[in-house]
Scaffold this motif. Structure first.
Motif, short mmCIF file in Angstrom:
data_model
loop_
_atom_site.label_atom_id
_atom_site.label_comp_id
_atom_site.label_asym_id
_atom_site.label_seq_id
_atom_site.Cartn_x
_atom_site.Cartn_y
_atom_site.Cartn_z
N GLY A 154 34.35 -44.32 73.52
CA GLY A 154 33.30 -45.19 74.25
C GLY A 154 33.90 -45.31 75.77
O GLY A 154 33.23 -45.70 76.50
N ASP A 155 34.89 -45.39 75.96
CA ASP A 155 35.77 -45.08 77.39
C ASP A 155 34.91 -44.24 78.57
O ASP A 155 34.87 -43.82 79.68
CB ASP A 155 36.96 -45.20 77.22
CG ASP A 155 37.23 -46.34 77.27
OD1 ASP A 155 36.76 -47.55 77.30
OD2 ASP A 155 39.29 -46.30 77.36
N GLU A 157 32.30 -42.08 78.06
CA GLU A 157 30.83 -42.35 78.15
C GLU A 157 30.60 -43.14 78.55
O GLU A 157 29.58 -43.43 79.81
CB GLU A 157 30.22 -42.66 76.20
CG GLU A 157 30.42 -41.77 75.52
CD GLU A 157 29.36 -41.77 74.05
OE1 GLU A 157 29.32 -41.00 73.57
OE2 GLU A 157 29.60 -43.44 74.31
N ASP A 158 31.55 -44.62 79.32
CA ASP A 158 31.25 -45.89 79.69
C ASP A 158 31.14 -45.40 81.65
O ASP A 158 30.85 -46.06 82.07
CB ASP A 158 32.53 -46.88 79.97
CG ASP A 158 31.60 -47.49 78.74
OD1 ASP A 158 31.42 -47.73 78.33
OD2 ASP A 158 32.59 -48.33 77.89
N LYS A 159 32.05 -43.74 81.45
CA LYS A 159 32.70 -43.43 82.88
C LYS A 159 31.74 -42.61 82.56
O LYS A 159 32.05 -41.28 83.93
CB LYS A 159 33.93 -43.09 82.61
CG LYS A 159 35.20 -43.85 82.86
CD LYS A 159 34.55 -45.10 83.73
CE LYS A 159 35.79 -46.50 84.06
NZ LYS A 159 35.83 -47.21 85.10
#
Length: 363
Positions: A154-155, A157-159
């Protein structure tokens, strides 16, 4: 910088997350169709404190630092975990001497809270336990490894990072200022990257050999050590992890718990020549024998074959355990390449710290 991370296990995802958070354009190439299908999904899900590892080793450094980082990450990301503690138990004088040695090493490694206790104190904590003494490690815990990997993804893909599944790396060579990487799979082809990090676990040596510029003599041998687990079919009797004194190749057949409180035992050490994920039910005989040294009331017929994992070791039976091997540009001389070999236990615990180490080597 455009960075390719090979392998979407816990270490590869940690490296990719760190790279994306640092502002790099990051892609993860995973040969399987999901994250964490190899070593990362076939372990004890233990957060190790870090008392076993030799002074100054990468395993000592990254386990202790990574464990502190991991607890903070779990708290901030809502990853299920529990700091349940563990007891390393001794059943004779020789084992008492061994756990005292482990305690001293833990103090050198700056592991917090380690305490030697006698058998009566250990039984006061765990009434079913049989031992003459124990080393209490309050910083040891358990984690939902899959939830952890989902949070890392998640982290990432968030970036702006991404994972390409079913995408094996078949070749990578240095051309000019970049790495030309050849991918297999339905969407394969050749793509250019500024940097490549090999986090392929059991496949790391194979990936390294697909790089014609990387010196073949730097690729270490891969030794496969299978660890089998058996689940306990009765009600749990321990609230902490229970470990015997370490054995050749591993930490011994220990009691581990999942977050629902279920008990299982393992892993043992079975040296094998090729990947094989079947658990032989007949191995339960040796499990009963070993477990009864510290839990003599274990009843016959209460262990069921569960699952197994394979450690990507760099040393074999009877040889001293090897440290993590991280080969960066300062070692092999190729810009923008980090190879990671032998990342076995405590790789999960160490993953966030290892990620920062890798980025430092690429800078």
């Amino acid at each position: 910088m455009q960075i390719l991370v090979i392998g979407a296990g816990v270490v590869g995802l940690s490296v990719a997350r760190a790279a994306a958070r640092a502002g790099h354009e990051t892609i993860v190439a995973e040969a399987a169709n999901a994250i964490g299908t190899g070593i990362s999904s076939r372990n004890s899900e233990v957060i190790h404190a870090g008392m076993y590892y030799p002074t100054g080793s990468l395993r000592a450094l990254h386990c202790v630092r990574g464990r502190r980082m991991l607890y903070e990450f779990c708290a901030s990301h809502g990853v299920p975990h529990r700091k349940c503690g563990k007891l390393i138990v001794a059943t004779n004088d020789a084992e008492l001497a061994k756990i005292e040695t482990i305690r001293r090493q833990g103090a050198i490694n700056e592991v917090e809270g380690l305490a030697l206790i006698d058998g009566a104190a250990a039984r006061a904590l765990e009434g079913e336990l049989n031992c003459t003494g124990a080393l209490l490690s309050p910083e040891t815990g358990i984690i939902d490894a899959h939830a952890y990997m989902l949070a890392l993804r998640g982290d990432l893909e968030d970036k702006g990072g991404a994972i390409a599944f079913n995408t094996p790396v078949t070749r990578a060579e240095r051309k000019g200022a970049q790495w030309q990487v050849t991918f297999g799979g339905a969407d394969g082809g050749v793509f250019a990257f500024d940097a490549v990090v090999n986090c392929a676990g059991l496949g790391a040596q194979g990936v390294a050999r697909s790089m014609p510029d990387y010196p073949k003599e730097r690729v270490p041998r891969l030794v496969l050590a299978k660890g089998n687990y058996f689940s306990y079919t009765g009600r749990p009797v321990f609230s902490r992890l229970i470990y015997p004194t370490p054995v050749d190749g591993g930490l011994g057949v220990h009691v581990t718990l999942d977050l629902a409180g279920r008990m299982r035992f393992g892993p043992d050490v079975q040296w094998i020549d090729e990947e094989d994920y079947t658990v032989d039910p007949a191995r339960s005989a040796s499990f009963y024998e070993r477990i009864r040294t510290y839990w003599p009331s274990l009843r016959d017929g209460t262990l069921a074959a569960d699952y197994c994992g394979i450690r990507p070791k760099l040393t074999g039976k009877g040889e001293p355990a090897a440290d993590f091997l991280i080969d960066g540009p300062d070692g092999h001389g190729l810009p923008g390449l980090v190879q990671m070999f032998g990342i076995e236990s405590p790789g999960l615990t160490s993953s966030l710290s290892l990620a920062e180490d890798v980025l430092a080597r690429l800078s």
